[in-house]
Design an enzyme around this catalytic site. Structure first.
Site, PDB file in Angstrom:
ATOM      1  N   GLU A 128      17.304 -17.016  99.008  1.00 33.31           N
ATOM      2  CA  GLU A 128      17.362 -16.226 100.240  1.00 33.31           C
ATOM      3  C   GLU A 128      16.146 -15.343 100.462  1.00 33.31           C
ATOM      4  O   GLU A 128      16.218 -14.358 101.194  1.00 33.31           O
ATOM      5  CB  GLU A 128      18.637 -15.395 100.273  1.00 33.31           C
ATOM      6  CG  GLU A 128      19.866 -16.260 100.375  1.00 33.31           C
ATOM      7  CD  GLU A 128      21.118 -15.476 100.697  1.00 33.31           C
ATOM      8  OE1 GLU A 128      21.033 -14.250 100.830  1.00 33.31           O
ATOM      9  OE2 GLU A 128      22.168 -16.101 100.809  1.00 33.31           O
ATOM     10  N   GLU A 239      26.728 -22.451  96.896  1.00 33.48           N
ATOM     11  CA  GLU A 239      27.544 -21.238  96.935  1.00 33.48           C
ATOM     12  C   GLU A 239      28.428 -21.216  98.166  1.00 33.48           C
ATOM     13  O   GLU A 239      27.949 -21.272  99.292  1.00 33.48           O
ATOM     14  CB  GLU A 239      26.639 -20.005  96.951  1.00 33.48           C
ATOM     15  CG  GLU A 239      27.308 -18.738  96.501  1.00 33.48           C
ATOM     16  CD  GLU A 239      26.313 -17.589  96.416  1.00 33.48           C
ATOM     17  OE1 GLU A 239      26.631 -16.512  96.926  1.00 33.48           O
ATOM     18  OE2 GLU A 239      25.228 -17.795  95.843  1.00 33.48           O
TER      19      GLU A 239
END
Length: 463
Positions: A128, A239
């Protein structure tokens, strides 16, 4: 004799090409204390023996560094060797600590050799980072990130380091939000990786209709958007999950019943078909975060909080998985970012106050906030046309809701904050068939496996 050889060959194909199935594991517990090798061994053993499952035998890590050290390899590695658990390695790329992550990777290769290398299914460079470096990430103090140029440079550096080692054939990827992947300015990262890691959390899409009945469609939509820009490379689900307890996010209600529904409708079709790392085995030790995603409670046990069995009706048919193998490949998740900072040794993420040897960032997409803090929840593209979601945090910082941005058709599930015991997820899938085979198989080859089995048994029938 010929029949025996054919059957053995068919079975070996089915075994070698099975998708990886595991959980995300942070480097610390929910109170910030550092996990030891025995802690990881207990978690890996529990995951392999969860009641109602065939066993979750893979682990996704957020950092290569053991908590409390400058650049010593994380103790999850010897634990994985002891428990025969495969590893999706993660290197925290933001915050200036990449040199120490690389040093830990080198040390792990030399220290553990082939016993370590044979367990590594992929390496995620960063998590991220692109989202956190965006203007939208900066607006919500998502934490330190890096741009595509720096990330590509790190990816090349990792390739150079593993060249000529036992990890030379391991596919390299990056984990980020779908909005980061679909932002054209980040296309160089897609070109540089072997697979794309995806994380998605419909529960946190609070600016949209995000009830549990909408969750599967939100998840599928965000995965489809990521695959559309992947240039044929695999997308691994690194995830995702639904909380068993915690605050309500718009229509997203945290409960055991909803966690079970999400597991059935999203998880079960992925398991054994797509490389998937679920969030999370346990996040309530010793304290319970809000929200809490653990499938087991504060006491590590092979008896889960809800039924983890998957009925045949929740799994894709063999023909469907073979014809859609490319589109059904797992998507990855991303690393922490959000309202609460975490220590990479525990979750793979660290606060800005932590030395640069460990990742520094705050909770955001794909990351679970430490303890009771919640993530800055991801929603949709901004109305201004930005590919990055907008977020606002509550005054307490314990939870955050995304601002309205973009139509629901532009929104897809992404990530959210997690407990400090976990670190942000990273994921990936190898795009090249050679890379896939080198790592022991991936979902994209499920079609070829099925075809091989059909061909073998069809031939046997003629004997």
């Amino acid at each position: 004799m010929q029949l025996t050889h054919l059957l053995a060959f068919a079975l070996s194909l089915a075994t070698s090409e099975a998708a990886y199935k595991g959980f995300n594991y942070g480097a610390t517990k929910s109170d910030g204390s550092v996990k030891s090798q025995s802690d990881f061994e207990s978690e890996f053993s529990t995951a392999k023996n969860l009641v109602g499952t065939s066993g979750f035998t893979s682990a996704r890590l957020y950092t290569m560094i053991q908590g409390g050290t400058t650049n010593s390899p994380i103790s999850a590695i010897p634990a994985a060797i002891a428990e025969n658990t495969s590893l999706l390695l993660g290197l925290w790329a933001s915050g200036g600590g990449m040199d120490n992550e690389l040093a830990a990777l080198k040390s792990a290769i030399s220290q553990y050799g082939d016993s370590f290398a044979k367990l590594v299914v992929g390496i995620s460079v960063g998590s991220e980072d692109l989202y956190r470096a965006s203007s939208e990430g900066e607006k919500v103090n998502a934490g330190i990130g890096i741009g595509p140029d720096d990330l590509v440079s790190f990816i090349k550096e990792v390739r150079s380091i593993i060249s000529g080692t036992a990890l030379s054939s391991v596919p390299i990827g990056h984990v980020d939000t779908w909005t980061a992947w679909t932002n054209g300015s980040n296309s160089a990262v897609i070109d540089a990786v072997d697979w794309l890691g995806f994380d998605g959390y419909p529960y946190f899409q609070s600016s949209m209709s995000n009830s549990i009945s909408d969750a599967k469609s939100l998840f599928d939509d965000s995965v489809a958007k990521t695959k559309a820009v992947a240039k044929g490379k695999e997308v691994w689900i690194t995830e995702t999950g639904w909380p068993v307890s915690g605050s309500t996010q718009n229509l997203g209600v945290a409960s055991l019943a909803n966690a079970k529904t999400y597991w059935d409708e999203v998880g079960c079709p992925l398991f054994d078909e797509t490389n998937t790392w679920w969030y999370i085995l346990q996040d309530a030790n010793p304290t319970t975060p809000n929200p809490s995603f653990g499938v087991v409670g504060s006491t590590l046990s092979t008896t889960p909080l809800f039924d983890l069995s998957c009925s045949n009706s929740t799994r894709p048919s063999a023909s469907a998985s073979s014809s859609a193998a490319g589109s059904a490949t797992p998507v990855g998740s991303a690393v922490p970012s959000g309202s609460a900072a975490v220590n990479p040794s525990s979750s793979g993420i660290v606060s800005s106050a932590v030395p640069s040897t460990t990742p520094g960032f705050t909770v955001g997409k794909g990351f679970r906030p430490s303890n009771s803090s919640a993530a800055a929840y991801y929603s949709s593209a901004s109305a201004s046309g930005s590919a990055y979601p907008k977020f606002t945090k509550t005054a307490s910082g314990s939870s955050a809701t995304s601002t309205t941005a973009g139509s629901s058709s532009d929104s897809s599930s992404t990530n959210s904050g997690k407990s400090s015991s976990e670190s942000s997820s990273t994921n990936s899938g190898a795009s090249a068939s050679s890379s896939i085979l080198a790592t022991g198989g991936a979902s994209s080859v499920s079609g070829s496996v099925f075809g091989a089995l059909v061909a073998v048994f069809a031939f046997v029938a003629t004997l």
